[in-house]
Design a protein around this motif. Structure first.
Motif, PDB file in Angstrom:
ATOM      1  N   ARG A 192       0.811  -1.212   0.000  1.00  0.00           N
ATOM      2  CA  ARG A 192       0.000   0.000   0.000  1.00  0.00           C
ATOM      3  C   ARG A 192       0.848   1.268   0.000  1.00  0.00           C
ATOM      4  NH1 ARG A 192      -4.721  -1.462   4.473  1.00  0.00           N
ATOM      5  NH2 ARG A 192      -5.498  -3.364   3.422  1.00  0.00           N
ATOM      6  N   ASN A 193       2.143   1.123   0.091  1.00  0.00           N
ATOM      7  CA  ASN A 193       3.046   2.284   0.107  1.00  0.00           C
ATOM      8  C   ASN A 193       4.191   2.060  -0.881  1.00  0.00           C
ATOM      9  OD1 ASN A 193       2.255   1.772   3.351  1.00  0.00           O
ATOM     10  ND2 ASN A 193       1.880   3.848   2.579  1.00  0.00           N
ATOM     11  N   PRO A 194       3.894   2.086  -2.189  1.00  0.00           N
ATOM     12  CA  PRO A 194       4.965   1.845  -3.163  1.00  0.00           C
ATOM     13  C   PRO A 194       6.060   2.900  -3.130  1.00  0.00           C
ATOM     14  CG  PRO A 194       2.968   2.627  -4.249  1.00  0.00           C
ATOM     15  CD  PRO A 194       2.600   2.349  -2.828  1.00  0.00           C
ATOM     16  N   GLU A 195       5.754   4.076  -2.563  1.00  0.00           N
ATOM     17  CA  GLU A 195       6.784   5.102  -2.479  1.00  0.00           C
ATOM     18  C   GLU A 195       7.944   4.704  -1.559  1.00  0.00           C
ATOM     19  OE1 GLU A 195       3.526   6.126   0.535  1.00  0.00           O
ATOM     20  OE2 GLU A 195       3.696   5.323  -1.504  1.00  0.00           O
ATOM     21  N   MET A 196       7.736   3.694  -0.708  1.00  0.00           N
ATOM     22  CA  MET A 196       8.818   3.239   0.174  1.00  0.00           C
ATOM     23  C   MET A 196       9.976   2.657  -0.640  1.00  0.00           C
ATOM     24  SD  MET A 196       8.518   3.753   3.443  1.00  0.00           S
ATOM     25  CE  MET A 196       9.499   2.471   4.204  1.00  0.00           C
ATOM     26  N   VAL A 197       9.685   2.051  -1.792  1.00  0.00           N
ATOM     27  CA  VAL A 197      10.750   1.481  -2.619  1.00  0.00           C
ATOM     28  C   VAL A 197      11.646   2.592  -3.150  1.00  0.00           C
ATOM     29  CG1 VAL A 197      11.263   0.081  -4.641  1.00  0.00           C
ATOM     30  CG2 VAL A 197       9.260  -0.457  -3.236  1.00  0.00           C
ATOM     31  N   LEU A 198      11.052   3.627  -3.707  1.00  0.00           N
ATOM     32  CA  LEU A 198      11.834   4.752  -4.220  1.00  0.00           C
ATOM     33  C   LEU A 198      12.569   5.468  -3.096  1.00  0.00           C
ATOM     34  CD1 LEU A 198      12.661   6.598  -6.554  1.00  0.00           C
ATOM     35  CD2 LEU A 198      10.545   7.900  -6.154  1.00  0.00           C
ATOM     36  N   ALA A 199      11.897   5.650  -1.958  1.00  0.00           N
ATOM     37  CA  ALA A 199      12.532   6.343  -0.836  1.00  0.00           C
ATOM     38  C   ALA A 199      13.740   5.559  -0.334  1.00  0.00           C
ATOM     39  CB  ALA A 199      11.518   6.544   0.286  1.00  0.00           C
ATOM     40  N   ARG A 200      13.618   4.254  -0.262  1.00  0.00           N
ATOM     41  CA  ARG A 200      14.763   3.454   0.203  1.00  0.00           C
ATOM     42  C   ARG A 200      15.915   3.532  -0.785  1.00  0.00           C
ATOM     43  NH1 ARG A 200      14.730  -2.861   2.339  1.00  0.00           N
ATOM     44  NH2 ARG A 200      16.774  -2.694   3.348  1.00  0.00           N
ATOM     45  N   PHE A 201      15.618   3.471  -2.063  1.00  0.00           N
ATOM     46  CA  PHE A 201      16.663   3.543  -3.080  1.00  0.00           C
ATOM     47  C   PHE A 201      17.384   4.885  -3.019  1.00  0.00           C
ATOM     48  CE2 PHE A 201      18.133   4.764  -7.289  1.00  0.00           C
ATOM     49  CZ  PHE A 201      18.865   3.654  -7.687  1.00  0.00           C
ATOM     50  N   VAL A 202      16.625   5.975  -2.991  1.00  0.00           N
ATOM     51  CA  VAL A 202      17.226   7.308  -3.012  1.00  0.00           C
ATOM     52  C   VAL A 202      18.031   7.571  -1.745  1.00  0.00           C
ATOM     53  CG1 VAL A 202      16.716   9.777  -3.028  1.00  0.00           C
ATOM     54  CG2 VAL A 202      15.488   8.229  -4.572  1.00  0.00           C
ATOM     55  N   ALA A 203      17.454   7.268  -0.577  1.00  0.00           N
ATOM     56  CA  ALA A 203      18.139   7.544   0.683  1.00  0.00           C
ATOM     57  C   ALA A 203      19.411   6.719   0.820  1.00  0.00           C
ATOM     58  CB  ALA A 203      17.200   7.268   1.856  1.00  0.00           C
ATOM     59  N   SER A 204      19.366   5.444   0.454  1.00  0.00           N
ATOM     60  CA  SER A 204      20.546   4.580   0.598  1.00  0.00           C
ATOM     61  C   SER A 204      21.664   5.001  -0.342  1.00  0.00           C
ATOM     62  CB  SER A 204      20.154   3.119   0.343  1.00  0.00           C
ATOM     63  OG  SER A 204      19.164   2.692   1.253  1.00  0.00           O
ATOM     64  N   LEU A 205      21.306   5.296  -1.599  1.00  0.00           N
ATOM     65  CA  LEU A 205      22.329   5.726  -2.558  1.00  0.00           C
ATOM     66  C   LEU A 205      22.920   7.075  -2.153  1.00  0.00           C
ATOM     67  CD1 LEU A 205      23.838   5.185  -5.186  1.00  0.00           C
ATOM     68  CD2 LEU A 205      21.947   6.284  -6.414  1.00  0.00           C
ATOM     69  N   LEU A 206      22.078   7.981  -1.651  1.00  0.00           N
ATOM     70  CA  LEU A 206      22.563   9.284  -1.212  1.00  0.00           C
ATOM     71  C   LEU A 206      23.560   9.154  -0.066  1.00  0.00           C
ATOM     72  CD1 LEU A 206      22.389  12.405  -1.235  1.00  0.00           C
ATOM     73  CD2 LEU A 206      20.444  12.198   0.348  1.00  0.00           C
ATOM     74  N   VAL A 207      23.228   8.350   0.928  1.00  0.00           N
ATOM     75  CA  VAL A 207      24.124   8.168   2.076  1.00  0.00           C
ATOM     76  C   VAL A 207      25.421   7.496   1.650  1.00  0.00           C
ATOM     77  CG1 VAL A 207      24.378   7.037   4.313  1.00  0.00           C
ATOM     78  CG2 VAL A 207      22.208   8.107   3.705  1.00  0.00           C
ATOM     79  N   ALA A 208      25.338   6.498   0.758  1.00  0.00           N
ATOM     80  CA  ALA A 208      26.544   5.802   0.300  1.00  0.00           C
ATOM     81  C   ALA A 208      27.488   6.758  -0.415  1.00  0.00           C
ATOM     82  CB  ALA A 208      26.163   4.639  -0.613  1.00  0.00           C
TER      83      ALA A 208
END
Length: 368
Positions: A192-208
């Motif tokens: 019900r929250n497909p935006e979590m996939v994009l948020a996880r991708f963006v946040a993880s790549l940004l921190v890395a």
């Protein structure tokens, strides 16, 4: 009457008299040393072999340990039957079962990189400038179908092959969180929250990427110990590959066990009421789930389902759980310390933890 012949002289003489002593051939001292009882070629007189005492003591130590376990089997069974110990064993085995297959996958990739991939490949694949190599290496983490246990030995192999540490560390942090398996699991866990996939991708790549650039800016060479690997000169590539696999499995696997034991201990003794209290405050909830991700040490392929089950927390707090966990937890800290040195882990882990929380909060404010 016997006639005594004169002793032959010159080239036919068998006596060394009158001739210079024949120089000893190379290897004679070692051969003589080998003739002494209990010594091997190349050893000094009186020096004990390095592997002799091990071979003689190891069976004795194992026998004594087994005998001790047999004698204490009653108290051991009683201790293991306690509810706390059963919970401890459940978490310990669960962490190992989740992580070990991906650790083996990472070890195989690490050995393949070390043995079959020439060092010149990385010089051609990555940009010359480290500032550009960091995001490229971070995006390359998307192709590794494994968890954080797999990324540590692979990052160590990249450093050994001459990749700049900033790029290798960006790969280490991004690979467990943005690979296709993890993103698919996140989509399944949050239907019900497909935006979590994009948020996880963006946040993880940004921190890395930020951590890679930060290391490039302020990191020092004496903070990071180059990963050690035994040399396999003179062996075929197959023999060198399996020798490297055995070395990394024993090395990284030991630290994985230590981290799993620590995670199980904290999970067994932490009161469940703490989570309910923390969920009432948004900022405390984010920090609580970030700390929980460190303590639980859940594999990145399974952490999305755990986060989805924490229904009392906000999506941003759950995102912090998903970003922090694959980058720094107890077993990862132990494995990073064993691979790159304790001094590196003591500096790298707190910085990663702080940036992961900041990246999750920033991304959550924009996308969630």
């Amino acid at each position: 009457m016997a006639i005594t012949k004169a002793a032959p002289t010159g080239a036919d003489s068998h006596e060394p008299r009158g001739r210079d002593p024949e120089p000893e051939k190379p290897g004679k001292p070692e051969q003589k040393a080998a003739e002494r009882p209990g010594e091997k070629p190349g050893e000094k007189p009186g020096e004990k072999s390095a592997d002799g005492p091990r071979e003689s003591k190891s069976p004795l130590v194992l026998t004594m340990l087994l005998l001790l376990l047999v004698l204490l089997q009653g108290p051991i069974r009683g201790a293991l039957s306690a509810p706390v110990m059963q919970s401890w064993m459940t978490v310990f085995v669960a962490v190992l079962v989740q992580a070990l297959p991906f650790l083996v996958l990472g070890v195989l990739l690490s050995a393949a990189i070390a043995v079959f991939v020439p060092a010149s490949f990385f010089a051609r694949a990555l940009p010359k400038r480290p500032a550009l190599a960091v995001p490229v290496a971070g995006m390359a983490g998307a192709i590794l179908p494994g968890c954080e246990c797999a990324s540590v030995p692979v990052a160590g192999a990249l450093v050994r092959r001459g990749v700049t540490p900033a790029a290798a560390l960006a790969f280490l942090l991004s690979a467990p969180a943005i690979n296709p398996i993890v993103l698919t699991a996140t989509a399944v866990a949050f239907p019900r929250n497909p935006e979590m996939v994009l948020a996880r991708f963006v946040a993880s790549l940004l921190v890395a990427c930020v951590m890679g650039w930060l290391w490039q800016r302020v990191g020092r060479t004496d903070w990071l110990r180059p990963p050690e690997r035994p040399h396999y000169e003179g062996q075929s590539k197959g023999a060198a590959f399996w020798g490297s696999v055995r070395h990394d499995v024993m090395h990284a696997g030991g630290f994985l066990v230590i981290g799993a034991m620590a995670a199980a201990t904290l999970k067994a003794v932490a009161p469940a009421s703490w989570l309910r209290t923390a969920a009432d405050n948004p900022l405390v909830a984010i920090l609580a789930l970030a700390i929980l991700a460190v303590l639980l040490s859940i594999c990145s392929e399974a952490d999305a389902f755990v986060a989805a089950s924490l229904t009392q927390f906000s999506l941003t707090a759950k995102l912090a759980f998903l970003v922090v966990g694959p980058m720094i937890d107890l077993k990862l800290f132990a494995m990073q310390a064993g691979t790159f040195g304790r001094g590196f882990a003591l500096r790298f882990a707190p910085a990663t933890f702080a940036l992961a929380i900041a990246g999750a909060v920033l991304t959550g404010a924009v996308l969630l």
